[in-house]
Scaffold this active site. Structure first.
Site, PDB file in Angstrom:
ATOM      1  N   ASN A   1      -4.689  -9.767   4.073  1.00 23.15           N
ATOM      2  CA  ASN A   1      -6.402  -9.563   4.252  1.00 23.15           C
ATOM      3  C   ASN A   1      -7.115 -10.824   4.651  1.00 23.15           C
ATOM      4  OD1 ASN A   1      -6.997  -6.584   4.335  1.00 23.15           O
ATOM      5  ND2 ASN A   1      -6.225  -6.472   2.185  1.00 23.15           N
TER       6      ASN A   1
ATOM      7  N   GLU B   1       0.831  -1.286  -0.047  1.00 26.95           N
ATOM      8  CA  GLU B   1       0.152  -0.142  -0.049  1.00 26.95           C
ATOM      9  C   GLU B   1       0.856   1.324   0.067  1.00 26.95           C
ATOM     10  OE1 GLU B   1      -4.235   1.481   1.829  1.00 26.95           O
ATOM     11  OE2 GLU B   1      -3.017  -0.465   3.089  1.00 26.95           O
TER      12      GLU B   1
ATOM     13  N   ASP C   1       0.499  -8.074   2.943  1.00 34.87           N
ATOM     14  CA  ASP C   1      -0.802  -7.932   3.508  1.00 34.87           C
ATOM     15  C   ASP C   1      -1.781  -8.760   2.924  1.00 34.87           C
ATOM     16  OD1 ASP C   1      -3.511  -6.794   4.398  1.00 34.87           O
ATOM     17  OD2 ASP C   1      -2.815  -4.873   4.329  1.00 34.87           O
TER      18      ASP C   1
ATOM     19  N   TYR D   1      -0.190  -7.699  -1.876  1.00 32.63           N
ATOM     20  CA  TYR D   1      -1.189  -6.594  -1.177  1.00 32.63           C
ATOM     21  C   TYR D   1      -2.654  -7.429  -1.568  1.00 32.63           C
ATOM     22  CZ  TYR D   1      -4.098  -2.815   0.098  1.00 32.63           C
ATOM     23  OH  TYR D   1      -4.998  -2.209   0.659  1.00 32.63           O
TER      24      TYR D   1
END
Length: 175
Positions: A148, A34, A146, A105
């Protein structure tokens, strides 16, 4: 080998924090997600001035991934879908001292009924296919980023209340 990962939520806003952390902790590599900056504005010079190498792929205001390292990465890839005309900046990989590093990501997914959630599941499936095809069982490789996903109930305050959340739904965890 010391490797770390950090969702920086805008590298330009967190640059001093990241550089200070790297100076103190001296990792071999740091994966960033990000980064939220186009390639032309990525703060490459600040990393290089501090003695680091950096590989990155960005996009304006959203997404973006980078790997900062002591030594240069080799065989850098910045696209999961190399034949696609456009692709969000969510994937970067490179070889570092005999280890294949993958930084992702993963899409958040918005809502389990949305197309964005289906894209998240497809992204996981495509990443899995890439790993199975390109990473030999005896090879040194590390996937980070990341993701998620909260993999287990202990990762959440309220697992029962979040059973249909895009980051805890059974389909996301299995993916």
């Amino acid at each position: 080998m010391k490797i770390a990962t950090f969702n920086c939520n805008s590298i330009r806003s967190r640059l001093d924090i990241v550089l200070d952390w790297m100076r103190v902790n001296k990792p071999d590599a740091l994966s960033l997600q990000e980064t939220k900056v186009v390639d032309e504005l990525f703060p490459r010079e600040a990393f290089e001035k501090a003695g680091w190498q950096v590989a990155f792929r960005g996009q304006k205001a959203y997404n973006g991934v980078a790997i900062v390292s002591k030594n240069p990465l080799r065989n850098v890839e910045t696209r999961l879908y190399p034949k696609a005309d456009e692709e969000p900046a969510r994937f970067i990989a490179g070889d570092y001292d005999g280890v294949r590093l993958f930084n992702t990501y993963i899409p958040q997914g918005a809502d389990i009924e949305s197309e964005k959630y289906q894209y998240k599941l497809e992204f996981f499936a495509d990443l899995g296919r890439k790993f199975r095809k390109e990473v030999k069982p005896t090879a040194a490789a590390l996937w980070m980023g990341d993701l998620n996903v909260a993999p287990t109930e202990i990762d959440l305050y309220d697992p029962k209340g979040n059973k249909d959340h895009v980051c805890f739904h059974v389909d996301a965890r299995e993916a």
